[in-house]
Write a protein that holds these residues in place. Structure first.
Motif, PDB file in Angstrom:
ATOM      1  N   ASP A   1       0.845  -1.196   0.000  1.00  0.00           N
ATOM      2  CA  ASP A   1       0.000   0.000   0.000  1.00  0.00           C
ATOM      3  C   ASP A   1       0.880   1.246   0.000  1.00  0.00           C
ATOM      4  O   ASP A   1       1.807   1.358   0.810  1.00  0.00           O
TER       5      ASP A   1
ATOM      6  N   ARG B   1      -4.865   5.499   0.288  1.00  0.00           N
ATOM      7  CA  ARG B   1      -5.703   6.118   1.317  1.00  0.00           C
ATOM      8  C   ARG B   1      -6.026   7.578   1.014  1.00  0.00           C
ATOM      9  O   ARG B   1      -7.109   8.057   1.346  1.00  0.00           O
TER      10      ARG B   1
ATOM     11  N   ASN C   1      -5.263  -7.811   7.322  1.00  0.00           N
ATOM     12  CA  ASN C   1      -5.279  -6.353   7.375  1.00  0.00           C
ATOM     13  C   ASN C   1      -4.458  -5.892   8.564  1.00  0.00           C
ATOM     14  O   ASN C   1      -4.466  -6.538   9.619  1.00  0.00           O
TER      15      ASN C   1
ATOM     16  N   ASP D   1      -5.103  -3.155  10.096  1.00  0.00           N
ATOM     17  CA  ASP D   1      -6.090  -2.499  10.952  1.00  0.00           C
ATOM     18  C   ASP D   1      -7.088  -3.504  11.513  1.00  0.00           C
ATOM     19  O   ASP D   1      -7.277  -4.597  10.946  1.00  0.00           O
TER      20      ASP D   1
ATOM     21  N   ARG E   1     -10.012   3.058   9.889  1.00  0.00           N
ATOM     22  CA  ARG E   1      -8.726   2.443   9.565  1.00  0.00           C
ATOM     23  C   ARG E   1      -7.601   3.379  10.041  1.00  0.00           C
ATOM     24  O   ARG E   1      -6.867   3.960   9.245  1.00  0.00           O
TER      25      ARG E   1
ATOM     26  N   HIS F   1      -3.779   2.458   8.806  1.00  0.00           N
ATOM     27  CA  HIS F   1      -3.552   2.882   7.426  1.00  0.00           C
ATOM     28  C   HIS F   1      -3.450   4.405   7.346  1.00  0.00           C
ATOM     29  O   HIS F   1      -2.560   4.951   6.676  1.00  0.00           O
TER      30      HIS F   1
END
Length: 295
Positions: free
Chosen positions: A137, A142, A234, A236, A243, A246
């Motif tokens: 990511d 995000r 995940n 989170d 989240r 993240h």
């Protein structure tokens, strides 16, 4: 026993100003080290420019275990460990999202009509969501104006000094800051080994999984880590809609790797870590071949 040197230093710069250090300790490979060797090390390791003068004082050789673990090794003595999952047409990475489609764009049979006798090729066609397999990511995942896969620096995801944090899911699902306190984290890839990859490709993998707490995420940001990875669905807590991990990590341009595997194969320190995706514009997440390099 290992040898270390303890010393004070004073550095002056040609453009004015300077820095000082007292009681600085450094691992050494022999029983002694010259002042000039210490000066060369300080200038190189701290990447100092326009150094006018360096003074070393109160130097003392002490017997004490080394604090740094050397990860330098010749290529022939290195061992590469794959800590990413295999992707195939039946893989469901996230519950409710589709598996990838892998098919022929140009089959071997069709290619024979295009090339000389005895020459054939295969070109595949792949359709999948970006969050497939072991993936990385970036801030764009995000944040609309965050850096995407084409913009993040290689120094944020390649050849990073790694550390493994053991957080057995059977003891605790919530991974709070106490798991990270007292560890050398700055500038490192922090890989969280929970053992949850044991449930990979089962329904259990998606439910009631281990996760990093918001407070721990704040601590990781304060410590200046480069990347955080986890061997779970995940990073989170997915029992709710927020989240925070993240949000905090990616806001600080700390990359995230989820769905790692096999972290029990790694030592706690003394390895390098890389997780490289393709250089896509306008994409925030993509599968990686995550590897650890051990001397």
């Amino acid at each position: 026993m290992d040898k270390r040197v303890q010393f004070d230093f004073e550095i002056k710069f040609t453009n004015g100003g300077g820095i000082q250090g007292q009681g600085f300790r450094l691992d050494i490979d022999s029983d002694d080290i010259s002042d000039q060797q210490l000066i060369d090390y300080l200038v190189q390791d701290m990447q100092l420019l326009m150094v006018e003068q360096v003074k070393i004082s109160n130097k003392e050789i002490i017997t004490e275990p080394h604090k740094r673990i050397s990860v330098s090794a010749s290529a022939e003595n290195e061992r590469l460990i794959d800590v990413s999952h295999t992707i195939d047409t039946e893989l469901i990475t996230l519950k409710g999202f589709p598996a990838p489609i892998v098919c022929d764009y140009l089959s071997r049979e069709e290619s024979r009509t295009r090339y000389a006798p005895g020459t054939e090729f295969h070109i595949a066609k792949i359709e999948m969501i970006a969050n497939t397999g072991t993936y990385l990511d970036t801030p764009f995942h995000r944040y609309e104006h965050g850096k995407d896969l084409s913009e993040v620096s290689l120094t944020s995801m390649a050849d990073l000094d790694g550390i493994v944090i053991r957080a057995d899911y059977r003891k605790s699902l919530a991974i709070d800051r106490s798991f990270f306190e007292g560890k050398e984290l700055r500038g490192r890839a922090v890989l969280i080994h929970t053992g949850w990859d044991h449930y990979w490709r089962t329904d259990q993998y998606f439910e009631n999984h281990p996760y990093v707490t918001a407070d721990a995420a704040r601590y990781l940001v304060e410590c200046g880590v480069k990347l955080v990875g986890i061997d779970a669905v995940n990073i989170d807590d997915t029992s709710g809609q927020e989240r925070p991990v993240h949000s905090q990590l990616l806001h600080s341009e700390i990359l995230i790797v989820e769905h790692l595997r096999g972290l029990e194969q790694l030592p706690e320190q003394g390895f390098r870590f890389s997780a490289l995706p393709p250089k896509f514009k306008g994409v925030g997440t993509f599968p990686v071949r995550a590897i650890a390099i051990l001397p």
